[in-house]
Design an enzyme around this catalytic site. Structure first.
Site, mmCIF file in Angstrom:
data_model
loop_
_atom_site.group_PDB
_atom_site.id
_atom_site.type_symbol
_atom_site.label_atom_id
_atom_site.label_comp_id
_atom_site.label_asym_id
_atom_site.label_seq_id
_atom_site.Cartn_x
_atom_site.Cartn_y
_atom_site.Cartn_z
ATOM 1 N N GLU A 75 0.816 -1.227 0.000
ATOM 2 C CA GLU A 75 0.000 0.000 0.000
ATOM 3 C C GLU A 75 0.848 1.276 0.000
ATOM 4 O OE1 GLU A 75 -2.707 -0.470 3.302
ATOM 5 O OE2 GLU A 75 -3.960 -1.884 2.202
ATOM 6 N N GLU B 271 -6.294 -8.199 -0.443
ATOM 7 C CA GLU B 271 -6.671 -8.214 0.962
ATOM 8 C C GLU B 271 -8.172 -8.029 1.076
ATOM 9 O OE1 GLU B 271 -4.793 -5.332 3.443
ATOM 10 O OE2 GLU B 271 -2.777 -5.717 2.664
#
Lengths: 682, 682, 682
Positions: free
Chosen positions: C153, C307
């Site tokens: 991220e 995720e």
């Protein structure tokens, strides 16, 4: 006296930034065509022009401005020529880091934004002197030059070592000794006794006296800077007025006292006139209040609106379009309250930058066939017809005291109520009853030299009493004046030290004939009933409402006109009257509702013979009257969504913007309509 | 044992700052006249007196304090003499910048405020030692000296290099090795494994173990600093108690554990008693809870209220006046819960500074003819009559566990709910049912050594289990005790590592006979019905409500007393009971509503023979009983706007503040009224 | 093409952190037992593993990872092996302070958190290269290696001197000359003309062009950093795909353009599916939109969910449990929209750290007998049966334009509306009508190369027009395409300079046949009626509602389909249609309500023959269809609390997760139920 000497017109124009379009001469040519169509003739130029003049340090270019000035002169227009200190060049920030401010955390700011130079930097002052001198040398005799526009909306604070040093010097000159300062600020509190001037950090929030003086110091910093700005201008063009533009009731500067430094004030006015909103006319009253305040700042001198928007702003939430008619109403309201000009930010929308969506006379579309342009042009035609109004007076028998220092004293105190807007609201409570009746009001501060012209003086929430002010109020009453005061009055002296011996202090308790032992502060919306006592005479209602603030008052010579009807203080006085000498002093212990204040002031107006400028004026309509040597003008604006009918005191009023027969006794304004009439003086 | 040894009175007085008035001796003279009128006789002096003692570095002046001390002694008053470290002199901040804190951004703070010295600075510790030594040397034998007041409301954190170094040393002494710390903090998470103590920055919010230990370290910093403060005082006046003043349930310090460092605790208590508010009696219960907590901190020693306000504060929103009767009620409530004194901040309002509008016995008006002064004087007279209460005991059979470390563990965890006040609310849920019935409760933490005196032990949301605590709870139950626990119990160990193997962990699941698989967290106000099962016996209602938190529990030996009536977990147990040895353990899987808790604890009280101190006590009335060797006292406060009638268990109770005949079986308290009765012990 | 080459399955697994449990091998053994039970077989390993590899600078340990990789291979599982740059070791922060970011205030950050290294630091890049090289060297041929997971991220910004220097270099390469930059950013505004690249501070909020370019620069910083990360991986394992994980519609990065740097994108998806909330299906539509956006980012390549949570998160307010059925629905929704895998954060909950309470397949209790584990296992079985779906396509005839640069342009402009989420909402308005009908939509940006496959192109609030895009839209329409645009379209060029000459600008006004003079912006909830004109044909209602934004439009060739029914712009066009070449262009001047948009697009769908994937689909149910070479799949999710009945276009659809006979024409889904059917291709 006209705003620009020898230019007997109401100013109409605005901020003009040709420096954004220098590579598009056809746009500039189009500007000059459109200016005439819009009836605009006064332009603020160069406000953010520094890099356009001095792109390289010490190398100046004024060709483009020469061309603009000449073109303006050729049209007969006037230029309000700005000093460019509002936005410093990036090269200056880079080469001379000292000109950038140090923030509250102690960190030097990056180059960014505008209006953020260090007030004390010798380098910056030198640069300002240099550029201002160049401008004055080049244009002081130019026929287009009508006024100097000093920088832009001064504001803010710097915590660099040099500014802190000046703060200490300023304190030294104010208090002479540390003992004096320690006493004035009550520094024994929390062991704050200072033993060296250098110890005094303005970021310390413990001492309200310090916080209050920091406000004053910032005002002084600006005043001091203004002297630097003015010096080269005044040297070469002493006859050209120097003006600053201001931000209404901005808390950061005491504009009333700052106005002594300059020849003229032009306020920047951005009301949020939401035609659909239920609070429209209350908001309109607050704008009228602000205009009366500015009208009274420099007695005998004109003031004007330096900035306004012909349309929306880009920074409001939400950014509503300005409804049809509201721009005309806003203009006539300002002129009616004494403004001798209505200028805009901005003439033309830029293509980039934070303000590219701010309302302007000329839109990105570029032509005149827009709703907004046509509205401006209509106003321009009307202002042309109103040229004789310039300099016409407003005579008020009522004075309302609004004082920035009292406001700062109130706000810097921890308790009783730290709501930052409260002081303004409490003063406005007492303005609206007069606005509602069209009775003119002067808004003055405690420095107002002569009270004898007033019949009625109102001092809402006058937290601070400057030296001798209580005595002057006493004299005013003894000589026959009528005084109205409220809770939160006479609490502190000019360094925010509480008066001992009971409030209102400093002798004012004897003027009002009361002791205000305590004041209960509740949340907004909490109310208590208040009952009219026989001593008050006949009132439309027998019971009114007080809200949020409830003073617990003991009579010390006064009589109760109204008493609380509930809570543990039921039966205690809420409104009192005290005869003193030839006058009377009223004390409103609680925040009374609008209905009570309307009734109360209606009675007083009757007793004192105060008359509105219209014989009949519906609620939500604003009305003003100005008197010149040969003629009078009546202005009215309908801030309601319904037609409203007005009645004149006399016949013979003629509409200014039409070749029309005089109006009869009554006229009707459409929703959001506004009008101005004239009549020869008898 | 009285608070001040050899001074068998309930303390009444407050913070007294004559150092603010040294240039007005007539004010100080007036103070002494007024003190007697107010029935005040114990004064905290010198809290912010540093610059009044040491205006120039190393040059001390105590003349003014000599005079005050002598005058106090002459009147028979006692002084709680403060060390002045709460507010450091500005000259010290200037000459020794290291004493100023470094903030979270890493910047050294300017001189400002109070309570903000660096905890570690050797210079500051040296200065404190010097001034404390001077005070101890001069006054240790003075007849007015009753107690030492260590600094003021210790709090806050510093991030200077020295404090960070001490943090690393503290960690080293706690964990010995980095491996130990890495394991305890689960540093493999986000690759946080530390390889040098110096790498550990307390500002890193990634590790909840670190955040929890930072809380503990701050507590240790204060304890360590207290030792510095105490050393010179204890050397010269070992018999004079050293006290700190605290801030109730302040999150920043574990007062229960900190109390081991000092002789006495005086809490600063500022309830927001709004007589008009619907939450008044819930708020009153929370104040009672706090007092029971403080009463139990130092078993066998008295505690008292060091600060309270006889009127409003200046920092609340809004700053309401204290309604008539509430100050008396607040006083009797504190005494009833075991406080042996009620002192004020502040004796007299200063003229300037942040607290000039904080309530005081003496107002700016300066005389005794104020509502507030008269209320204080009335309380003073009552406290005089209550002198024999000093040292009287409260016997509780119920213990409620409230532990700052558990609270910190809960709050530093990200999820399940980061609402900072939640732990307090969850504990209070279980306090109110006893308050409502007038049953005394001890509030203790996990260090409480002996549980065997209690019949009922309640551990709401006991997030963290300290080593062996689960085993102690098991023993408590096996020996016949009754245990009540809830969701969010037994989740983590003392470094906030989650217990594996199912919750409640560490063996506690076997005590309660349940496995709490999950807990659904919803917004405040979200409820689910809960139905009483036959096994629960007779309940007033068949269905209650759970709110916001819903544990999903599997029976592992327990039986269900109530089950959810809706949602996907309908039918699962919401309340369970488990017999173990000679006792029982109840588990409340959801946040049950007040109605259920009232019913639940009413049944338990019946089963266990727990009796309230009144035979009948209406809701909203607080009642407490204290027993001395010869007499007992009953206190009651009506926190409702209606008259309320109480019934005693027995006759013979006599009002303390009136020469009256003993009351009958019943008495009625007026709205917000409060009373205290006494009766010889049988 | 499957996500992992040669591994033709839908990915199922998640983030696996054995490095947190290295001292508890029995836990790791248990993990491998549980993985099979859960049907999980793809694991992201090592995301935060840096200190586990390199606890001492330059000393590497891979033993533990060797063991994990081998065990994975033995099971036939695949590893998505992460580079560990997401969280830098504390020793590195200490030894090389330059790797820590400098924040907006200009202060170097302490070591804390994660994802916060300086983007430019040569030291950090060298360290990343070293560790990535070691990983590539050791595992490039390992049978378990399925993919590279680049860091985690990516996000954030650094203001160190080096990053500022790169910013200046980047600007130089973009604009070549300062004159070019000054023109592009309109720097004459507020005298911002730059005379040296070093003067340009990104923290200056005055210039929206600067703010917009700072967004682009940050995107470039990440792209540049990705190249550093990839180099050693691609050198040794060119065939292993490099993936990044993303954060949906995160404003900080233009994922669509960033996706060009990598082989694959795995999105991190955390919907707030509140089964009790009234907004559930609107939220579900926004998740579908996001998936269609990601599906279209890399045409011809698979994407997947990297995720998601099988249960709650720990950082939501509140942290609700995931209701039964919702995880299955969320999975089928993602697969239905084109995702070829559903992985979790996280496999097992850690004992400490910020994410210890984040949902996981394996709870702290440690075994498989939990609600959540069983739900995952059920999904695992279903995904196994769905293996043939991998690579199956979705054919859309409708394209919706969503462009991060347009969004940034809109948001960095001061005015007309600075609501940060508004652009997303305005685009979603136009997605929901298709979602409601089960019609597939491609979500593309302005770089989408070929528009000719689409019949309908929708460009909501397309603030910015990139060069030649207006011309491409014109061609699209002239060639027979249908275009729908709205207010706030065609306002600015790629440096946020406003188009002159009227909006929509850059020639787009001629495509739509309108001039949008002004746009009134009101508060949310403010509405105006809009009336359907005869030219629009038959609509279900004659009057609809527009909300908040009201464009004032003049016809310039278009005809009005609907007009405002109130306010000063009553009668002006609100919706227009313009025929151009063989196509049509519609302009929606106001924000029309859902009812209008449903009707409007229903008509268009009818005209254009756009068909949903079901013959009947109730509101609140999502449906998708994917087509493989041999079979098709139909997915449906019921996002309502009621049973819903669907009707197929044809018979023969067989449920995938049961050995069942083909369904008939209609099937019913239970509340929150979801299903997938398959059918051989005809």
């Amino acid at each position: 006296m006209s705003v620009i000497p020898g230019y007997p017109r109401l100013l109409h124009g605005g901020d003009y930034n040709p420096d954004q379009w220098l590579d598009q001469p056809e746009i500039i040519a189009e500007d000059f065509r459109l200016m005439e169509l819009a009836g605009c003739h006064t332009f603020s130029v160069g406000i953010f022009g520094w890099t356009a003049y001095e792109k390289t340090e010490g190398v100046y270019t004024f060709d483009w401005l020469d061309a603009i000035m000449d073109r303006m002169a050729a049209k007969g227009f006037k230029v309000i020529l700005a000093t460019p200190s509002g936005s410093k060049p990036a090269w200056m920030s880079r080469r001379h880091p000292e000109i950038r401010r140090v923030n509250r955390q102690g960190l030097r700011e990056p180059h960014q934004g505008r209006h953020n130079h260090c007030w004390s930097s010798p380098v910056f002052r030198e640069k300002v002197t240099a550029i201002n001198s160049r401008l004055a040398e080049r244009y002081h005799g130019h026929p287009a030059l009508g006024m100097w526009h000093l920088s832009n909306e001064y504001s803010g604070e710097c915590f660099c070592e040099r500014c802190l040093g000046r703060w200490h010097e300023w304190l030294k000159s104010r208090y002479t000794t540390l003992d004096g300062l320690n006493r004035a600020w009550w520094t024994a509190f929390w062991s704050h006794t200072f033993t060296d001037w250098a110890e005094i950090d303005p970021r310390d929030g413990s001492l309200d006296g310090l916080a209050l003086d920091w406000h004053r110091f910032l005002n002084w910093q600006v005043a001091d800077f203004i002297e630097v700005e003015k010096a080269p201008l005044k040297r070469l063009s002493p006859e050209v007025p120097c003006a600053i533009n201001t931000m209404g009731l901005f808390n950061g500067l005491d504009y009333a006292r700052l106005s002594a430094c300059v020849d003229l004030i032009g306020d920047d006015q951005y009301p949020s006139y939401d035609a659909d909103g239920p609070g429209l006319h209350r908001h309109a009253a607050s704008i009228s209040f602000k205009q009366d305040l500015y009208r009274c700042m420099q007695p005998g001198r004109p003031f004007f609106i330096m900035e306004s928007s012909p349309d929306l702003q880009q920074w409001k939430k939400p950014n509503r379009l300005k409804r049809p008619g509201l721009h005309r109403a806003e203009t006539l309201q300002a002129i009616g309250h004494g403004a001798d000009g209505m200028c805009y930010f901005q003439w033309r929308k830029g293509r980039g930058g934070m303000e590219k969506f701010h309302g302007a006379v000329v839109d990105h579309v570029g032509h005149e066939h827009t709703r907004v342009f046509q509205g401006v042009a209509e106003v321009g035609r009307l202002l042309d017809r109103l040229a004789p109004v310039a300099g016409a007076k407003i005579q008020a028998k009522v004075a309302l005291v609004y004082d920035w220092e009292a406001r700062w004293g109130f706000q810097t105190s921890d308790g009783p109520c730290t709501d930052g807007e409260l002081y303004n609201q409490l003063v406005l409570d007492h303005y609206r009853p007069f606005w509602d009746r069209g009775i003119p009001v002067d808004v003055v501060n405690m420095d107002c030299g002569d009270l004898s012209n007033f019949q009625l003086l109102i001092t809402p929430a006058l937290w601070m009493l400057k030296p001798r002010y209580a005595a002057r109020l006493r004299t005013f009453v003894e000589n026959g004046g009528t005084l109205v005061g409220t809770f939160f009055t006479g609490i502190c002296d000019p360094t925010n030290l509480c008066f001992l011996g009971g409030w209102p202090g400093n002798g004012l308790g004897e003027v009002f004939g009361v002791w205000n032992e305590e004041t209960d502060c509740q949340n907004p919306g909490v109310t208590r009933p208040v009952r009219i006592e026989p001593a008050a005479g006949v009132y439309p209602k027998s019971e009114y409402t007080a809200e949020r603030f409830f003073g617990l008052v003991h009579l010390r010579g006064a009589e109760a006109l109204a008493t609380y009807g509930a809570d543990f203080f039921a039966g205690m006085p809420a409104v009192t009257s005290h005869s003193l000498g030839r006058g009377r002093a009223f004390y409103l212990a609680a925040r009374m509702d609008d209905a009570f204040l309307a009734s109360f002031y209606a009675r007083l107006a009757g007793d004192l013979g105060l008359e509105g400028c219209l014989a009949e004026k519906p609620a939500g309509v604003a009305a003003q009257r100005r008197d010149g040597p040969d003629a009078s003008w009546l202005f009215a604006q309908n801030f309601t969504p319904r037609p409203q009918t007005l009645r004149f005191h006399e016949t013979g009023w003629t509409r200014v913007d039409a070749e029309a027969a005089p109006a009869g006794e009554c006229v009707t304004l459409p929703p959001f309509g506004s009008e101005v009439w004239t009549r020869p003086r008898d």
